[in-house]
Design an enzyme around this catalytic site. Structure first.
Site, PDB file in Angstrom:
ATOM      1  N   CYS A 115     -25.322  41.685  31.849  1.00 51.66           N
ATOM      2  CA  CYS A 115     -26.321  42.957  30.780  1.00 51.66           C
ATOM      3  C   CYS A 115     -26.213  41.932  29.495  1.00 51.66           C
ATOM      4  O   CYS A 115     -27.256  40.773  29.146  1.00 51.66           O
ATOM      5  CB  CYS A 115     -26.261  43.685  30.917  1.00 51.66           C
ATOM      6  SG  CYS A 115     -26.964  44.969  30.279  1.00 51.66           S
ATOM      7  N   HIS A 127     -25.054  44.779  36.496  1.00 55.59           N
ATOM      8  CA  HIS A 127     -23.768  45.323  36.492  1.00 55.59           C
ATOM      9  C   HIS A 127     -23.008  45.495  37.452  1.00 55.59           C
ATOM     10  O   HIS A 127     -22.543  46.494  38.261  1.00 55.59           O
ATOM     11  CB  HIS A 127     -24.409  46.586  36.038  1.00 55.59           C
ATOM     12  CG  HIS A 127     -24.306  46.846  33.815  1.00 55.59           C
ATOM     13  ND1 HIS A 127     -23.307  45.939  32.700  1.00 55.59           N
ATOM     14  CD2 HIS A 127     -25.088  46.849  33.518  1.00 55.59           C
ATOM     15  CE1 HIS A 127     -23.979  46.207  31.844  1.00 55.59           C
ATOM     16  NE2 HIS A 127     -24.506  46.764  32.354  1.00 55.59           N
ATOM     17  N   GLU A 147     -19.933  44.448  38.009  1.00 56.68           N
ATOM     18  CA  GLU A 147     -18.613  45.002  37.393  1.00 56.68           C
ATOM     19  C   GLU A 147     -18.320  46.259  37.290  1.00 56.68           C
ATOM     20  O   GLU A 147     -17.128  46.963  37.788  1.00 56.68           O
ATOM     21  CB  GLU A 147     -18.592  44.625  36.112  1.00 56.68           C
ATOM     22  CG  GLU A 147     -18.575  45.224  35.263  1.00 56.68           C
ATOM     23  CD  GLU A 147     -19.926  45.312  34.634  1.00 56.68           C
ATOM     24  OE1 GLU A 147     -20.490  45.447  33.202  1.00 56.68           O
ATOM     25  OE2 GLU A 147     -21.295  44.251  35.503  1.00 56.68           O
TER      26      GLU A 147
END
Length: 254
Positions: free
Chosen positions: A101, A186, A188
């Site tokens: 990002c 994202h 994660e």
């Protein structure tokens, strides 16, 4: 009789530089997967005054995560300015770089590209479809549903290779040279992180945004493929190390 010189032993670093942008930021699943592989995470937050390492020889990779600020805030945030100046040094050193990002947008700007809001004001928050380009098929098996949380997009320079795209924000993933990657989404973010992000978020008040219930209820459906993808990707990413200490890994990645 000449005795052949011994080849230098390969030094394998087990430390990863984790760059975040807020005190409460966490590396989520990416951090957990790296620790599972035996890496020590060195958490750095330039926005809170942390210095970024000049000597990268002790690091196996660098991951720069997201944040609410813009990659264009280098005039007002010393931490953003510091990261933009540091990223080219990481790439030139041959260290594997991964930007997620804001981390991808910072990579874009550091390379001479542009970061701007969508011309029609569109944002991507929640689960979004992306698909690989022809070059990206080496990194993605096919179209994916990924988790997004952003309001700006990228125009990458010619030195970059586009890996993933969609109609709203055409740059969803890209690569610069052998060792630097940026992804707009994202991978994660865990379910626990989604619960925190979507709680009382002003971003969810914008028109057309997926509401909190969608973010949480669809996690079980959309997250497992993303989990498998990032788990596999990290091994290939770490193998892009271009330093002389890891020539075999670098060749294997290509």
């Amino acid at each position: 009789m000449t005795v052949p010189a011994e080849k230098p032993k390969k030094v394998v670093s087990k430390k990863i530089a984790i760059v975040v942008h807020q005190e409460q930021s966490r590396p989520g699943r990416v951090g957990a997967l790296l620790e599972k592989r035996g890496y020590e995470l060195h958490r750095l937050c330039p926005n809170l005054g942390c210095n970024l390492p000049e000597d990268m020889s002790d690091y196996a990779g660098v991951v720069i995560f997201g944040g609410p600020m813009s990659a264009n805030d280098c005039g007002t945030l010393a931490g953003i300015k510091c990261e933009l100046e540091w990223i080219p040094k990481v790439i030139d050193a041959g260290v594997p770089y991964l930007g997620l990002c804001l981390g991808a947008q910072l990579l874009t700007r550091a390379l001479g590209g542009r970061v701007n809001p969508h011309p029609e004001g569109k944002v991507e928050v929640g689960y979004v479809d992306i698909e690989p380009t022809e070059a990206g098929r080496a990194w993605f098996e096919g179209p994916m549903k990924v988790y997004q949380w952003h309001r700006e997009g990228m125009q990458i320079p010619d030195c970059c290779e586009l890996l993933a795209t969609n109609d709203t924000y055409p740059v969803q993933g890209f690569r610069c040279g052998p060792n630097a990657f940026g992804f707009q989404f994202h991978p994660e973010v865990t379910l626990e992180m989604k619960e925190i992000w979507t709680l009382k978020s002003e971003r969810l008040k914008q028109p057309g945004i997926q509401q909190r219930g969608v973010h949480l209820s669809m996690h079980a459906l959309y997250d497992p493929p993303l989990d498998r993808w990032i788990d596999s990707f990290l091994d290939r990413w770490l193998a892009t190390d271009q330093r002389s200490a890891a020539p075999e890994l670098a060749m294997a990645a290509d």
